[in-house]
Design an enzyme around this catalytic site. Structure first.
Site, PDB file in Angstrom:
ATOM      1  N   SER A   1     -27.596   3.831  34.910  1.00 29.77           N
ATOM      2  CA  SER A   1     -28.692   3.817  33.953  1.00 29.77           C
ATOM      3  C   SER A   1     -28.555   4.861  32.848  1.00 29.77           C
ATOM      4  CB  SER A   1     -30.003   3.985  34.714  1.00 29.77           C
ATOM      5  OG  SER A   1     -31.070   3.698  33.872  1.00 29.77           O
ATOM      6  N   HIS A   2     -29.506   5.784  32.801  1.00 30.22           N
ATOM      7  CA  HIS A   2     -29.550   6.781  31.725  1.00 30.22           C
ATOM      8  C   HIS A   2     -28.641   7.968  32.000  1.00 30.22           C
ATOM      9  CE1 HIS A   2     -32.231   7.736  34.950  1.00 30.22           C
ATOM     10  NE2 HIS A   2     -32.154   8.999  34.610  1.00 30.22           N
TER      11      HIS A   2
ATOM     12  N   ASP B   1     -32.504  -0.935  30.124  1.00 25.62           N
ATOM     13  CA  ASP B   1     -33.833  -1.243  30.663  1.00 25.62           C
ATOM     14  C   ASP B   1     -34.903  -0.258  30.199  1.00 25.62           C
ATOM     15  OD1 ASP B   1     -32.905   0.818  32.245  1.00 25.62           O
ATOM     16  OD2 ASP B   1     -33.192  -0.212  34.163  1.00 25.62           O
ATOM     17  N   ARG B   2     -34.486   0.922  29.719  1.00 27.48           N
ATOM     18  CA  ARG B   2     -35.484   1.881  29.239  1.00 27.48           C
ATOM     19  C   ARG B   2     -35.674   1.759  27.732  1.00 27.48           C
ATOM     20  NH1 ARG B   2     -35.107   7.619  32.307  1.00 27.48           N
ATOM     21  NH2 ARG B   2     -34.930   6.793  34.414  1.00 27.48           N
TER      22      ARG B   2
ATOM     23  N   GLU C   1     -43.771   6.074  33.367  1.00 26.05           N
ATOM     24  CA  GLU C   1     -43.625   7.202  32.452  1.00 26.05           C
ATOM     25  C   GLU C   1     -42.158   7.461  32.104  1.00 26.05           C
ATOM     26  OE1 GLU C   1     -41.891   9.844  33.808  1.00 26.05           O
ATOM     27  OE2 GLU C   1     -41.831   8.722  35.699  1.00 26.05           O
TER      28      GLU C   1
ATOM     29  N   ARG D   1     -39.578  16.975  39.372  1.00 28.34           N
ATOM     30  CA  ARG D   1     -40.361  16.445  38.249  1.00 28.34           C
ATOM     31  C   ARG D   1     -41.812  16.895  38.420  1.00 28.34           C
ATOM     32  NH1 ARG D   1     -36.571  13.323  35.964  1.00 28.34           N
ATOM     33  NH2 ARG D   1     -35.559  11.608  37.083  1.00 28.34           N
TER      34      ARG D   1
ATOM     35  N   ASP E   1     -28.117   1.144  30.488  1.00 25.88           N
ATOM     36  CA  ASP E   1     -28.082  -0.255  30.922  1.00 25.88           C
ATOM     37  C   ASP E   1     -29.178  -1.105  30.275  1.00 25.88           C
ATOM     38  OD1 ASP E   1     -30.043   1.129  32.337  1.00 25.88           O
ATOM     39  OD2 ASP E   1     -29.906  -0.174  34.085  1.00 25.88           O
TER      40      ASP E   1
ATOM     41  N   ASP F   1     -31.437   2.827  26.856  1.00 27.13           N
ATOM     42  CA  ASP F   1     -30.554   3.669  27.669  1.00 27.13           C
ATOM     43  C   ASP F   1     -29.250   2.986  28.026  1.00 27.13           C
ATOM     44  OD1 ASP F   1     -31.621   1.817  29.425  1.00 27.13           O
ATOM     45  OD2 ASP F   1     -31.626   3.197  31.120  1.00 27.13           O
TER      46      ASP F   1
ATOM     47  N   LYS G   1     -37.351  -3.595  34.253  1.00 28.12           N
ATOM     48  CA  LYS G   1     -37.906  -3.146  32.989  1.00 28.12           C
ATOM     49  C   LYS G   1     -36.934  -3.558  31.881  1.00 28.12           C
ATOM     50  CE  LYS G   1     -36.412   1.621  33.846  1.00 28.12           C
ATOM     51  NZ  LYS G   1     -36.001   1.687  35.265  1.00 28.12           N
TER      52      LYS G   1
HETATM   53  C1  G16 Z   1     -35.060   4.326  37.764  1.00 21.77           C
HETATM   54  C2  G16 Z   1     -36.081   3.418  38.361  1.00 21.77           C
HETATM   55  C3  G16 Z   1     -37.437   3.707  37.780  1.00 21.77           C
HETATM   56  C4  G16 Z   1     -37.771   5.181  37.936  1.00 21.77           C
HETATM   57  C5  G16 Z   1     -36.670   6.031  37.334  1.00 21.77           C
HETATM   58  C6  G16 Z   1     -36.860   7.498  37.581  1.00 21.77           C
HETATM   59  O1  G16 Z   1     -34.902   4.031  36.418  1.00 21.77           O
HETATM   60  O2  G16 Z   1     -35.769   2.070  38.147  1.00 21.77           O
HETATM   61  O3  G16 Z   1     -38.367   2.905  38.417  1.00 21.77           O
HETATM   62  O4  G16 Z   1     -38.986   5.479  37.309  1.00 21.77           O
HETATM   63  O5  G16 Z   1     -35.441   5.670  37.910  1.00 21.77           O
HETATM   64  O6  G16 Z   1     -36.800   7.725  38.943  1.00 21.77           O
HETATM   65  P1  G16 Z   1     -36.716   9.186  39.532  1.00 21.77           P
HETATM   66  O7  G16 Z   1     -37.941   9.887  39.010  1.00 21.77           O
HETATM   67  O8  G16 Z   1     -36.694   9.011  40.999  1.00 21.77           O
HETATM   68  O9  G16 Z   1     -35.475   9.840  38.958  1.00 21.77           O
HETATM   69  P2  G16 Z   1     -33.457   3.836  35.792  1.00 21.77           P
HETATM   70  O10 G16 Z   1     -33.710   3.545  34.342  1.00 21.77           O
HETATM   71  O11 G16 Z   1     -32.758   5.147  36.026  1.00 21.77           O
HETATM   72  O12 G16 Z   1     -32.852   2.720  36.542  1.00 21.77           O
END
Ligand code: G16
Length: 543
Positions: A113-114, A281-282, A364, A496, A279, A277, A376
């Site tokens: 992801s990010h 989705d963000r 968030e 966090r 992939d 981001d 997302k």
């Molecule tokens: C993933 C999850 C999201 C989550 C985010 C942050 O996003 O799909 O639902 O809100 O991680 O998670 P954490 O606070 O546990 O780091 P992504 O975009 O990284 O796939």
């Protein structure tokens, strides 16, 4: 071509987190690592014999090699068909859409992801189920159990196949269909949004910048925004995916997408800007002179979704993760629709979406989406914003002010303390958990605690319960702090701290965010012993 059964020994720690298994790339590159995890997935879902799988990733370093490994294993395990994005690329929402459109049994998405990409950065892999969404906890738990005892995996004794040409090829007895990663996704967007109005918006001189952050959304954004909707060439910035995301951090927030933020804050900045981001989705939404927090974005989209053709009948309900601000709750109340509070992780929205209880969801962490897929979707959020701007003919700033004047403002910020010593972070959370029951009635700095607990989620669709999903501390006057440890980091622990305070419509709606939340931040630090325990005096990232 021979099917080989290779013996293997389990790897420690192949436990899927918030979204799949994220590890340092070099961890994934260890011989047998991908194989053990993928065979564990296959075993946990009752095998893949005769099944159709969608496979693709965000193009980061090791994507190409891992896909070939997975294809050989899928074939050796008896899968009938693998649908793969050309070049091995698929954004996460596009993969979710393909699983649904093609009636696939599931999918494997390669992405961290990010998180940054590269041999010394991060890699990830997750399994999505037939509704197109991330596997729920019951399945990720079963996968983890398999990883502990895995003793062999099946693969094929064959060379890599060429994923560069669209068409169907054979790999052993399995067909591999290589598809245009953008086509089906773009067609879905055209069904949901008024492309005529969006073309007219761009033709009227409306200016926009979209920062793809050298990640997978580049080709999608170019095809839709520039080629289809007529936005001028150059609207999409950093639009060519690269294995290390241009050595950047493909996380669309004001820290990592600072050049874009600086652009919209300047006098000659564009009317609208957005980023997505690694992939896809963000999303991050910006207007001239204004940053829209993801929580506010979800609330504005919920209040205005009916302006887009795909949602003109209104929304059934809305869901947000617990740490997300309550801004969308006020919209749901005004619309008289249900509002759900789920744990962090998109997988928790799946049941509510499948049951038709909610239409929009958001978090968030820069994630917003709807029932069009089960992930997302960054570009979807951008197009919905554009559709709203085209209809309302107001600036982003004016839409936001109007929203706050109607519903009030949930001042909101997330403070991240990254790469904290794991023992220190776990100790902080354990000690805070132990004293939660005694906090109510106590005053810390300028804030008095009214309620403190550890969030448990009761899924109203399947009855499952998920405990320990974050520590909540509520304060007099409606303020709130939430603390939890990230489930997506790959180094130490990421703590966090989510801070929120509500201001009524008649109140002061334009205080600088960190100033508005200062008292709550200070009280939270006192309660948790943050500074002494982490050795940090300030967060690494504030969103
Ligand atoms: C993933 C999850 C999201 C989550 C985010 C942050 O996003 O799909 O639902 O809100 O991680 O998670 P954490 O606070 O546990 O780091 P992504 O975009 O990284 O796939």
């Amino acid at each position: 071509m021979t099917i080989l059964t290779q013996t293997c020994t389990p790897f420690e720690g192949q436990k899927p987190g918030t979204s799949g298994l994220r590890k340092k790339t070099r961890v994934y590159m260890q011989p047998g690592y991908v194989e053990c995890f993928v065979q564990s997935i296959f075993n946990a879902i009752g095998g893949v014999a005769g099944k159709t799988l969608v496979i693709g990733g965000d193009g980061r370093y090791f994507n190409a090699e891992a896909i070939q490994t997975i294809l050989r294993m899928a074939s050796a395990n008896g899968a009938a068909l693998a649908i793969v994005g050309q070049g091995g690329l698929l954004s996460t929402p596009a993969a979710s859409n393909l699983i649904r459109q093609r009636g696939a049994d599931g999918g494997l998405i390669l992405s961290a992801s990010h998180n940054p990409g590269g041999i010394d950065e991060d890699f990830g892999l997750k399994y999505n189920i037939s509704n197109g969404g991330p596997a729920p906890e019951a399945i990720t738990d079963a996968i983890f159990e398999q990883t502990k005892t895995i003793s062999s995996y099946k693969t094929l004794d064959t060379a890599d196949i060429d994923l560069g040409q669209i068409g169907t090829v054979s790999l052993g007895d399995m067909a591999v269909e290589i598809v245009d990663p953008v086509e089906d996704y773009a067609a879905l967007m055209e069904e949901l949004f008024d492309f005529g109005a969006l073309r007219a918006l761009f033709a009227s001189g409306f200016t926009m910048k979209f920062d793809a952050m050298h990640a997978v959304t580049g080709p999608y954004a170019k095809a839709i925004l520039e080629d289809t909707l007529g936005a001028p060439e150059g609207t999409v910035l950093n639009g060519v995916p690269s294995v290390d995301f241009g050595k950047g951090h493909p996380d669309p927030n004001p820290i990592w997408a600072k050049p874009l933020v600086d652009m919209v804050m300047s006098d000659d900045g564009p009317d609208f800007a957005a980023a997505s981001d690694g992939d896809g989705d963000r999303n991050m939404i910006l207007g001239k002179g204004v940053y829209v927090t993801p929580s506010d974005s979800l609330a504005v989209l919920a209040a205005n979704a009916h302006l887009a053709p795909g949602y003109e009948r209104g929304i059934a309900g809305v869901a947000r993760s617990m740490p997300t601000s309550g801004a969308c709750d006020r919209v749901a109340e005004a619309l008289a629709v249900e509002c759900f509070e789920t744990p962090t992780g998109w997988k928790f929205f799946g049941n509510l979406l499948d049951a038709g209880r909610v239409t929009l969801c958001g978090e968030e962490s820069a994630g917003t989406g709807s029932d069009h897929v089960r992930e997302k979707d960054g570009l979807w959020a951008v197009l919905l914003w554009l559709n709203i701007l085209a209809v309302r003919k107001m600036s982003v700033k004016d839409i936001l002010q109007d929203h706050w004047q109607t519903y009030g403002r949930n001042y909101y910020s997330r403070h991240d303390y990254e790469a904290v010593d794991s023992a220190a972070a776990n100790g902080l959370m354990a000690d805070l958990t132990a004293k939660l029951d005694d906090l109510a009635g106590q005053t810390f700095g300028a804030c008095t605690v009214t309620m403190a607990d550890s969030f448990s989620y009761h899924d109203s669709v399947d009855g499952s319960v998920s405990h320990n999903q974050g520590l909540r501390i509520n304060f007099e006057g409606g303020g709130r702090a939430v603390l939890r440890l990230s489930g997506t980091g790959t180094e130490g622990a990421t703590l966090r701290v989510y801070l929120e305070r509500y201001e009524v419509p008649e109140g002061d709606l334009n205080i600088e965010t960190q100033t508005a939340l200062k008292d709550i931040a200070e009280a939270t630090a006192l309660i948790s012993g943050l500074t002494e325990r982490t050795g940090r005096t300030a967060p690494n990232v504030m969103t």
